[in-house]
Design a protein around this motif. Structure first.
Motif: not given
Length: 124
Positions: A19-27
């Motif tokens: 399982r890959l994770s992508c933590a996003a910010s600023g969107l």
């Protein structure tokens, strides 16, 4: 400033899962799409899956349908790529990407923001 940070890659045997994770910010999450792309050695980067933050609509490449699932946790601002029944041909660097808008685009050029990538290696 938009930031995307991937994690979860690694080495797995054929038939295994990651399982890959992508933590996003600023969107602006009310009007954004996040996608996964991958690039194998010597090949062009290709679309894997995409998800709209608002409503959760998804799109997947034919090559991963039935094996990979994209999802998001809005409380954590994180997108996941659950990969099951992995094959050696899934070996690649996996990138998280994001764009403003509603359309689940599949072209690399439609995404303005990119993470650094995480390596997935599937052994025979």
């Amino acid at each position: 400033q938009v930031q995307l940070v991937e994690s979860g890659g690694g080495l797995v045997q054929t038939g295994g899962s990651l399982r890959l994770s992508c933590a996003a910010s600023g969107l602006s999450f009310s009007n954004a799409v996040t996608a996964w792309f991958r690039q194998a050695p010597g090949k062009e980067r290709e679309f894997v899956a995409a998800i709209r933050w608002s409503g959760g609509s998804t799109s997947r490449a034919d090559s991963v349908t039935g094996r990979f699932t994209i999802s998001r946790d809005s409380a954590k601002n994180t997108v996941y790529l659950q990969m099951n029944s992995l094959k050696p041909e899934d070996t690649a660097e996996y990138y998280c990407a994001a764009r403003t808008g509603w359309v689940l685009q599949r072209r690399e050029s439609d995404y303005a923001y990119w993470g650094q990538g995480t390596q997935v290696t599937v052994s025979d």
